[in-house]
Design an enzyme around this catalytic site. Structure first.
Site, PDB file in Angstrom:
ATOM      1  N   ASP A   1       9.756   6.854   2.657  1.00  9.79           N
ATOM      2  CA  ASP A   1       9.015   5.606   2.823  1.00  9.79           C
ATOM      3  C   ASP A   1       9.898   4.534   3.431  1.00  9.79           C
ATOM      4  OD1 ASP A   1       6.753   6.686   1.744  1.00  9.79           O
ATOM      5  OD2 ASP A   1       7.073   5.899  -0.273  1.00  9.79           O
TER       6      ASP A   1
ATOM      7  N   LYS B   1       5.058   2.871   5.087  1.00  5.36           N
ATOM      8  CA  LYS B   1       3.840   2.066   5.137  1.00  5.36           C
ATOM      9  C   LYS B   1       4.171   0.586   5.009  1.00  5.36           C
ATOM     10  CE  LYS B   1       2.114   4.716   1.893  1.00  5.36           C
ATOM     11  NZ  LYS B   1       1.223   5.265   0.862  1.00  5.36           N
TER      12      LYS B   1
ATOM     13  N   MET C   1       3.278  -5.483  -5.891  1.00 12.12           N
ATOM     14  CA  MET C   1       2.508  -5.461  -4.633  1.00 12.12           C
ATOM     15  C   MET C   1       1.353  -6.471  -4.628  1.00 12.12           C
ATOM     16  SD  MET C   1       2.316  -1.294  -4.406  1.00 12.12           S
ATOM     17  CE  MET C   1       1.565  -1.235  -6.048  1.00 12.12           C
TER      18      MET C   1
END
Length: 495
Positions: free
Chosen positions: A37, A59, A177
């Site tokens: 990632d 991402k 997040m």
């Protein structure tokens, strides 16, 4: 039908490479494929098997480079393409803490692929700790709750959070997040009865050199995000424990906190300085610019009897010399009665590892300094043996024309860097050079990264760096201790 490859779902931790587990590191060093990632530290990527296929599926908050469903299928595909291989799925934080590792594991089960979960340290606990905020503390918070701040309900498209119960929760609330939704989250919590004065902290890029903590309260959350330009990746922590961060913030006090340094020494030589710089708060990207190779069979060991003084000009020379000596069936007894000279303290220390104490070390730790020292000795200069690499210049031979030189190792430039390492180097604060060859190859591979601040060992290395436009800071002595001290002094002075 099951395939024999095994997929490892590895938690990389929050960012600091020192927080990767030993188990995770062992697997990465032997992996055939690494699927990683975007939040994985480049220092951790540097621990991977250099022959591994590196696949970036990172991402971003606003777009996905590779969709999760495609990542799931990729893991199965790589397992089938590498039937006896080791497939590492490297994920930020912990695979099972809002990391979608469960989805990947289910896909592997359906395909009959064996897997193992290697837990990682979740950012929910470690990032506040690096900011000096304990998620629980006696008398303040007896529980903590980890909440995703961006997952929305399918029915109405709104955040699928139980705001009523969260507002009543007396413990610490940790949102992952959720920066884009935090203004809404804060307002809903207040509407549901949570105290608007509840202390709150946004922690950006936690445990990395770029960690930043921004304090606020629940009622000022939204305006603080805008004013301070808080961006992802960041976590939000709410509760009385936040105020302890004013007193317990320890990482920001480290002298190299917030600095990313590129170390260009060969991998086997870089670990010592890497450990020291990391302990002082820096993120270190090991980026070897040269590789060394032993030159075998180019001389007759019986000829050692013809020399009274052996002069070593580098640690590589020491290692290559003894490796070949031992391989030929000899040991250090063949050096009995001979004098040993070293170009400087680092090489002197390396010789001591083989039980050899130096007789001559010049005050000026350069080839010229060594040559001048040996030239003044009342000995037969034809009985001096110089042990050097293929790129050594003629400085010593010009000062000692009767001496003999043996080339005991070759220095080869690294021919390319992976994209992830290029990106890490380009964003670094400084480069550490220990040789002129490292400078020259760095310039060849990374011309767009100049000028950088560079920290150099020795005047020759400094001269090479300046020639290419680097701002240079040079150690007072040719030792790693002196270099690290100089780096700390530089950043302390300029902080």
């Amino acid at each position: 039908m099951a395939v024999s490859a095994k997929v490892y779902l590895i938690g990389a931790g929050p960012g600091d490479p020192g927080l990767l587990t030993i188990r995770g590191k062992e697997i990465l060093e032997n992996a055939d494929v690494v699927v990683y990632d975007r939040l994985v530290s480049p220092a951790i990527l540097g621990m991977c098997n250099p022959k591994a296929k590196m696949v970036d599926v990172g991402k971003m908050p606003t777009h996905h480079k590779v969709k999760q469903s495609e990542i799931n299928k990729l893991l199965v595909q790589f397992a089938k393409e590498n039937p006896s291989g080791v497939i590492a799925r490297l994920k930020g934080g912990d695979p099972f803490v809002f990391g979608r590792g469960g989805e990947e594991a289910l896909e592997l089960v359906d395909a009959g692929v064996e897997f193992e979960v290697v837990p990682g340290i979740t950012s929910a606990i470690s990032v506040p700790a690096y900011a000096g905020i304990p998620v629980s503390h006696r008398g303040i918070a007896t529980s903590f709750h980890i909440i995703t701040g961006h997952e929305k309900a399918e029915s109405n498209g709104e955040l699928s959070l139980d705001f009523e119960n969260l507002a009543k929760c007396p413990g610490t609330l940790i949102f992952l997040m959720g920066i884009a939704n935090m203004d809404f989250i804060a307002k809903r919590l207040i509407e549901c009865g949570k105290d608007p004065k509840t202390p709150l902290a946004f922690i950006e890029k936690g445990t990395t050199p770029y960690q930043r903590t921004v304090m606020a309260t629940l009622e000022t959350a939204g305006e603080t995000i805008v004013r301070e330009k808080v961006t992802a990746p960041a976590i939000t922590i709410m509760g009385g424990v936040v105020e302890l961060g004013q007193t317990l913030a320890w990482k920001k006090n480290l002298p190299l906190s917030g600095k990313r340094l590129v170390v260009t020494r060969a991998a086997k030589q870089a670990s010592g300085i890497t450990a020291r710089l990391t302990a002082l708060g820096a993120e270190v990207i090991e980026t070897p610019m040269i590789e060394t190779r032993v030159v075998e069979g180019s001389f007759n060991w019986a000829d050692l009897a013809n020399f009274d003084i052996l002069a070593f000009t580098s640690t590589n020379g020491v290692e290559s010399f003894f490796k070949q000596l031992f391989a030929a069936g000899y040991d250090v007894r063949v050096l009995a009665g001979k004098k040993i000279a070293s170009v400087g303290k680092i090489t002197e220390k390396k010789l001591l590892e083989y039980g050899i104490r130096c007789d001559y070390v010049p005050e000026d730790h350069t080839g010229e300094g060594l040559g001048k020292l040996l030239a003044t000795l009342p000995v037969d200069h034809s009985r001096i043996l110089l042990l050097q690499g293929n790129l050594a210049d003629d400085t010593l031979l010009k000062l000692l024309p009767q001496a003999t030189r043996w080339v005991v190792y070759e220095t080869l430039p690294v021919s390319e860097l992976p994209d992830w390492k290029r990106e890490a180097v380009e964003s670094a604060d400084a480069v550490v050079f220990a040789s002129t060859s490292a400078v020259e190859n760095f310039v060849k591979l990374m011309p767009q990264s100049i000028p950088h601040t560079s920290f150099c060992i020795g005047r020759m290395t400094e001269s090479a760096a300046r020639k290419h436009g680097f701002e240079t800071v040079t150690s007072d002595e040719t030792t790693m201790d002196s270099l690290v001290k100089k780096i700390v002094e530089f950043y302390t002075k300029n902080s």
